[in-house]
Design a protein around this motif. Sequence first.
Motif, PDB file in Angstrom:
ATOM      1  N   VAL A   1       0.843  -1.201   0.000  1.00  0.00           N
ATOM      2  CA  VAL A   1       0.000   0.000   0.000  1.00  0.00           C
ATOM      3  C   VAL A   1       0.880   1.254   0.000  1.00  0.00           C
ATOM      4  O   VAL A   1       1.805   1.373   0.801  1.00  0.00           O
ATOM      5  N   ASP A   2       0.585   2.177  -0.901  1.00  0.00           N
ATOM      6  CA  ASP A   2       1.234   3.485  -0.952  1.00  0.00           C
ATOM      7  C   ASP A   2       0.178   4.552  -0.685  1.00  0.00           C
ATOM      8  O   ASP A   2      -0.899   4.542  -1.291  1.00  0.00           O
ATOM      9  N   LEU A   3       0.499   5.490   0.212  1.00  0.00           N
ATOM     10  CA  LEU A   3      -0.396   6.622   0.422  1.00  0.00           C
ATOM     11  C   LEU A   3       0.360   7.743   1.119  1.00  0.00           C
ATOM     12  O   LEU A   3       1.369   7.516   1.773  1.00  0.00           O
ATOM     13  N   THR A   4      -0.164   8.945   0.964  1.00  0.00           N
ATOM     14  CA  THR A   4       0.368  10.115   1.681  1.00  0.00           C
ATOM     15  C   THR A   4      -0.797  10.892   2.264  1.00  0.00           C
ATOM     16  O   THR A   4      -1.920  10.856   1.745  1.00  0.00           O
ATOM     17  N   VAL A   5      -0.525  11.583   3.352  1.00  0.00           N
ATOM     18  CA  VAL A   5      -1.495  12.487   3.956  1.00  0.00           C
ATOM     19  C   VAL A   5      -0.785  13.802   4.230  1.00  0.00           C
ATOM     20  O   VAL A   5       0.271  13.827   4.874  1.00  0.00           O
ATOM     21  N   ALA A   6      -1.336  14.885   3.721  1.00  0.00           N
ATOM     22  CA  ALA A   6      -0.739  16.198   3.912  1.00  0.00           C
ATOM     23  C   ALA A   6      -1.189  16.795   5.243  1.00  0.00           C
ATOM     24  O   ALA A   6      -2.176  16.367   5.848  1.00  0.00           O
ATOM     25  N   ASP A   7      -0.465  17.789   5.713  1.00  0.00           N
ATOM     26  CA  ASP A   7      -0.900  18.539   6.888  1.00  0.00           C
ATOM     27  C   ASP A   7      -2.297  19.095   6.648  1.00  0.00           C
ATOM     28  O   ASP A   7      -2.547  19.759   5.639  1.00  0.00           O
TER      29      ASP A   7
ATOM     30  N   ARG B   1     -10.235  23.969  13.535  1.00  0.00           N
ATOM     31  CA  ARG B   1      -9.912  24.423  14.890  1.00  0.00           C
ATOM     32  C   ARG B   1      -8.646  23.791  15.435  1.00  0.00           C
ATOM     33  O   ARG B   1      -7.838  24.441  16.093  1.00  0.00           O
ATOM     34  N   TRP B   2      -8.448  22.498  15.162  1.00  0.00           N
ATOM     35  CA  TRP B   2      -7.311  21.769  15.711  1.00  0.00           C
ATOM     36  C   TRP B   2      -6.168  21.615  14.709  1.00  0.00           C
ATOM     37  O   TRP B   2      -5.103  21.115  15.058  1.00  0.00           O
ATOM     38  N   LYS B   3      -6.391  21.980  13.449  1.00  0.00           N
ATOM     39  CA  LYS B   3      -5.350  21.888  12.415  1.00  0.00           C
ATOM     40  C   LYS B   3      -4.791  20.466  12.322  1.00  0.00           C
ATOM     41  O   LYS B   3      -3.585  20.256  12.209  1.00  0.00           O
ATOM     42  N   MET B   4      -5.684  19.486  12.381  1.00  0.00           N
ATOM     43  CA  MET B   4      -5.236  18.097  12.381  1.00  0.00           C
ATOM     44  C   MET B   4      -5.533  17.436  11.042  1.00  0.00           C
ATOM     45  O   MET B   4      -6.277  17.957  10.211  1.00  0.00           O
TER      46      MET B   4
END
Length: 233
Positions: A23-29, A184-187
Amino acid sequence: MSALLEVKGLKSGYGRIPILFGVDLTVADGEYLGILGHNGMGKTTALRTLMGHLPTTDGSVVFAGKTITHLKPHERSRLGIGLVPQGREIFPDLSVLENLRMGLASAPKEDRAVIDMVLQDFPRLVRLLDRRGGALSGGEQQLLALARCLCTKPKLILLDEPTEGIQPSIIEEIIETLLALKSRWKMSLIVVEQNLEFITSLSDRILHIQKGRITEELDRETLLAREGQMVPS
C-alpha cells in the motif's frame, strides 16, 4: 501542504496470512483522507498497521519526517498519532469524564484544561459527564471515543468505521464535528468507511482499497459525480 504521513510499499497481515500487498499513500498537513472498501479488503488492517498494533512485514512509514515503521503503538501515540478503533472500545464501567481522563493517561500530569478544551467541540457530552460509558447510545459512544482521542492532542487521527451501528442524526453530528475540528485543531485524518455519503462529506481525497491493494484514487467531486453509478467492489 507538506506531507505529514508517507507510506510506501506497506505490507502486513495476521501471522502468516498476508492482508496488505504494498500500500502506498500520503497524507498532507490538514488533509482528510478517506479509504473506501467493503469488509475484508484490508481497511482496518491498514489502520492497525499504521498505529503499530500489527507488524509491518515490508515497506516504510514516515510520520512528520521521522521513520516509524517499527515503533510501538505508545511511541507512535507520543509522536501525535491517535486511533479511534472500530467498535469504539470505550470503558463501559467508567463515567464519560473518567473515559476522557484515560486519554490523558500517558501525559506527565493530568491537565483538566485539555478536557475542557475538547468538550467545547463535544457539547453533547457535557451533560453526560457523570453517566457510565456503557449507558450511552452508540452515537454518543462514538463521540466519546473521538473526544478521548483528542485528549492526546494528535496531529493525525486514524478513524475506523465510525458510522457502524450509528443513527443517522448522530452521523450528521459526527460529520459536522470532524469538519469543525479540521479548522480548529489543524489536524489530519484517515477515515476508513463503507458509507459513501459519510466519506465524501469529509474527505479531500478518497482511496479505493480492494484485496489489500489501493486500486484507485478519487477526489470528492469525481466520486460524487459517479456516486449513482459506482459501487466499490
